[in-house]
Design a protein around this motif. Structure first.
Motif, PDB file in Angstrom:
ATOM      1  N   TYR A  63       0.844  -1.202   0.000  1.00  0.00           N
ATOM      2  CA  TYR A  63       0.000   0.000   0.000  1.00  0.00           C
ATOM      3  C   TYR A  63       0.880   1.253   0.000  1.00  0.00           C
ATOM      4  O   TYR A  63       0.828   2.042  -0.900  1.00  0.00           O
ATOM      5  CB  TYR A  63      -0.921  -0.004   1.224  1.00  0.00           C
ATOM      6  CG  TYR A  63      -1.640   1.290   1.412  1.00  0.00           C
ATOM      7  CD1 TYR A  63      -2.612   1.678   0.497  1.00  0.00           C
ATOM      8  CD2 TYR A  63      -1.326   2.133   2.459  1.00  0.00           C
ATOM      9  CE1 TYR A  63      -3.258   2.882   0.640  1.00  0.00           C
ATOM     10  CE2 TYR A  63      -1.974   3.332   2.602  1.00  0.00           C
ATOM     11  CZ  TYR A  63      -2.940   3.691   1.694  1.00  0.00           C
ATOM     12  OH  TYR A  63      -3.577   4.892   1.839  1.00  0.00           O
ATOM     13  N   ARG A  64       1.690   1.432   1.028  1.00  0.00           N
ATOM     14  CA  ARG A  64       2.693   2.499   1.026  1.00  0.00           C
ATOM     15  C   ARG A  64       3.543   2.358   2.258  1.00  0.00           C
ATOM     16  O   ARG A  64       3.087   2.606   3.361  1.00  0.00           O
ATOM     17  CB  ARG A  64       2.051   3.878   1.008  1.00  0.00           C
ATOM     18  CG  ARG A  64       3.081   4.975   0.839  1.00  0.00           C
ATOM     19  CD  ARG A  64       2.465   6.342   0.838  1.00  0.00           C
ATOM     20  NE  ARG A  64       1.728   6.595  -0.371  1.00  0.00           N
ATOM     21  CZ  ARG A  64       0.403   6.728  -0.382  1.00  0.00           C
ATOM     22  NH1 ARG A  64      -0.271   6.632   0.716  1.00  0.00           N
ATOM     23  NH2 ARG A  64      -0.216   6.958  -1.526  1.00  0.00           N
ATOM     24  N   SER A 108       4.224   5.625   4.409  1.00  0.00           N
ATOM     25  CA  SER A 108       3.213   6.263   5.232  1.00  0.00           C
ATOM     26  C   SER A 108       2.945   5.481   6.507  1.00  0.00           C
ATOM     27  O   SER A 108       2.101   5.862   7.283  1.00  0.00           O
ATOM     28  CB  SER A 108       1.911   6.413   4.450  1.00  0.00           C
ATOM     29  OG  SER A 108       1.304   5.162   4.302  1.00  0.00           O
ATOM     30  N   VAL A 122      -5.062   7.263   7.489  1.00  0.00           N
ATOM     31  CA  VAL A 122      -6.154   6.426   7.016  1.00  0.00           C
ATOM     32  C   VAL A 122      -7.271   6.505   8.042  1.00  0.00           C
ATOM     33  O   VAL A 122      -7.180   5.945   9.126  1.00  0.00           O
ATOM     34  CB  VAL A 122      -5.688   4.965   6.839  1.00  0.00           C
ATOM     35  CG1 VAL A 122      -6.839   4.110   6.341  1.00  0.00           C
ATOM     36  CG2 VAL A 122      -4.520   4.897   5.871  1.00  0.00           C
ATOM     37  N   ARG A 169      -5.981  12.536   2.587  1.00  0.00           N
ATOM     38  CA  ARG A 169      -4.963  12.371   1.544  1.00  0.00           C
ATOM     39  C   ARG A 169      -5.263  11.205   0.611  1.00  0.00           C
ATOM     40  O   ARG A 169      -4.693  11.118  -0.475  1.00  0.00           O
ATOM     41  CB  ARG A 169      -3.574  12.190   2.159  1.00  0.00           C
ATOM     42  CG  ARG A 169      -3.427  10.991   3.051  1.00  0.00           C
ATOM     43  CD  ARG A 169      -1.959  10.798   3.435  1.00  0.00           C
ATOM     44  NE  ARG A 169      -1.183  10.285   2.319  1.00  0.00           N
ATOM     45  CZ  ARG A 169       0.135  10.198   2.298  1.00  0.00           C
ATOM     46  NH1 ARG A 169       0.837  10.621   3.324  1.00  0.00           N
ATOM     47  NH2 ARG A 169       0.766   9.694   1.263  1.00  0.00           N
ATOM     48  N   ASP A 170      -6.152  10.304   1.027  1.00  0.00           N
ATOM     49  CA  ASP A 170      -6.470   9.145   0.194  1.00  0.00           C
ATOM     50  C   ASP A 170      -7.877   9.199  -0.388  1.00  0.00           C
ATOM     51  O   ASP A 170      -8.332   8.215  -0.962  1.00  0.00           O
ATOM     52  CB  ASP A 170      -6.308   7.848   1.010  1.00  0.00           C
ATOM     53  CG  ASP A 170      -4.865   7.629   1.429  1.00  0.00           C
ATOM     54  OD1 ASP A 170      -3.969   7.851   0.608  1.00  0.00           O
ATOM     55  OD2 ASP A 170      -4.630   7.235   2.586  1.00  0.00           O
ATOM     56  N   TYR A 171      -8.568  10.301  -0.222  1.00  0.00           N
ATOM     57  CA  TYR A 171      -9.954  10.397  -0.693  1.00  0.00           C
ATOM     58  C   TYR A 171     -10.099  11.526  -1.718  1.00  0.00           C
ATOM     59  O   TYR A 171      -9.568  12.623  -1.526  1.00  0.00           O
ATOM     60  CB  TYR A 171     -10.909  10.683   0.468  1.00  0.00           C
ATOM     61  CG  TYR A 171     -10.955   9.612   1.520  1.00  0.00           C
ATOM     62  CD1 TYR A 171     -11.552   8.385   1.256  1.00  0.00           C
ATOM     63  CD2 TYR A 171     -10.396   9.817   2.776  1.00  0.00           C
ATOM     64  CE1 TYR A 171     -11.607   7.395   2.216  1.00  0.00           C
ATOM     65  CE2 TYR A 171     -10.442   8.834   3.744  1.00  0.00           C
ATOM     66  CZ  TYR A 171     -11.052   7.621   3.460  1.00  0.00           C
ATOM     67  OH  TYR A 171     -11.088   6.636   4.412  1.00  0.00           O
ATOM     68  N   SER A 199       0.139  15.415   1.940  1.00  0.00           N
ATOM     69  CA  SER A 199      -0.389  14.523   0.904  1.00  0.00           C
ATOM     70  C   SER A 199       0.708  13.756   0.182  1.00  0.00           C
ATOM     71  O   SER A 199       0.476  12.658  -0.312  1.00  0.00           O
ATOM     72  CB  SER A 199      -1.209  15.331  -0.120  1.00  0.00           C
ATOM     73  OG  SER A 199      -2.333  15.909   0.488  1.00  0.00           O
TER      74      SER A 199
END
Length: 243
Positions: free
Chosen positions: A52-53, A56, A63, A88-90, A215
């Motif tokens: 995923y990353r 992060s 999340v 940051r993920d939306y 981000s």
């Protein structure tokens, strides 16, 4: 004769309890098989999280649940750090486009020339002027957000483009709202409006730098560099009234 005793001992083990030989082959295999399967099941989610990353992972709470649009708008100004991490993920196209469009509808009254033209025009002529300005500002904000995201990626950022563009549009609209409201009544060239424009421009720069840093996992100098073109465009187009 020791051999028969040895085999006899094994025979005694077979004949007596009858379970030792059954346990002896099954113990190692039974222990190994579940052990391996458990190891693989533990590894799978770890690998998924890793893909995923990895960068992060140390971040405490990027999340989280998607924020409601009211909380998003308040959070951009009142709690930007947590809001930018959480979003940051939306993607947030609906709030970004609607807020920027509403801002664009009012923006025409913040520019002296466009305001006089809109006020002096008839209603049928004023509506196209207002709508054209709103659409132009939405497109400008979108393009500037894409430029900021592209620069952030070239500087080593790892964020997604949709949250970056959406948040940059919201930052641009929300930070300029106080100047716009005052300019609607006092005029865009009034000294106080100009001072307010510079102050809100600095605030926009700080928020853009923070947003790009959160981000894209970038240090603030690189985040500020990625936001530079958008800030220069905001200064020349909106703050100085040259739109």
């Amino acid at each position: 004769h020791g051999e028969p005793e040895y085999f006899g001992d094994g025979g005694y083990g077979q004949g007596g309890p009858g379970g030792h030989p059954q346990q002896a082959p099954y113990d190692p295999y039974a222990a190994n098989n579940p052990g391996h399967t458990q190891a693989f099941t533990v590894d799978d989610p770890y690998n998924q999280g890793d893909t995923y990353r990895a960068g992060s992972a140390p971040a405490p709470g990027p999340v989280g649940p998607r924020l409601h649009w009211k909380d998003l708008l308040k959070g951009v100004i009142l709690a930007p750090n947590q809001t930018f991490l959480q979003m940051r993920d939306y993607a947030m196209w609906a709030p970004a486009l609607i807020v920027t469009f509403l801002y664009g509808l009012l923006a025409v009254f913040g520019f002296d020339g466009a305001r006089e033209e809109a006020i002096n025009a008839t209603l049928s002529n004023a509506i196209p002027i207002v709508l054209t300005t709103a659409v132009a500002l939405v497109l400008s904000a979108f393009v500037l957000g894409v430029v900021t995201h592209t620069l952030a990626r070239q500087l080593g950022g790892d964020g997604a483009w949709q949250p970056t563009v959406g948040l940059s549009m919201l930052i641009m609209s929300l930070t300029d709202a106080p100047r716009l409201v005052v300019a609607m009544f006092a005029g865009g060239d009034a000294p106080f409006v100009q001072i307010l424009g510079w102050a809100t421009w600095v605030a926009a720069g700080a928020l853009l730098t923070l947003m790009v840093g959160r981000s894209h996992d970038l240090p603030w100098p690189k985040a500020l560099g990625a936001s530079a073109i958008q800030l220069i465009a905001l200064l020349s187009i909106v703050k100085l009234g040259t739109f």
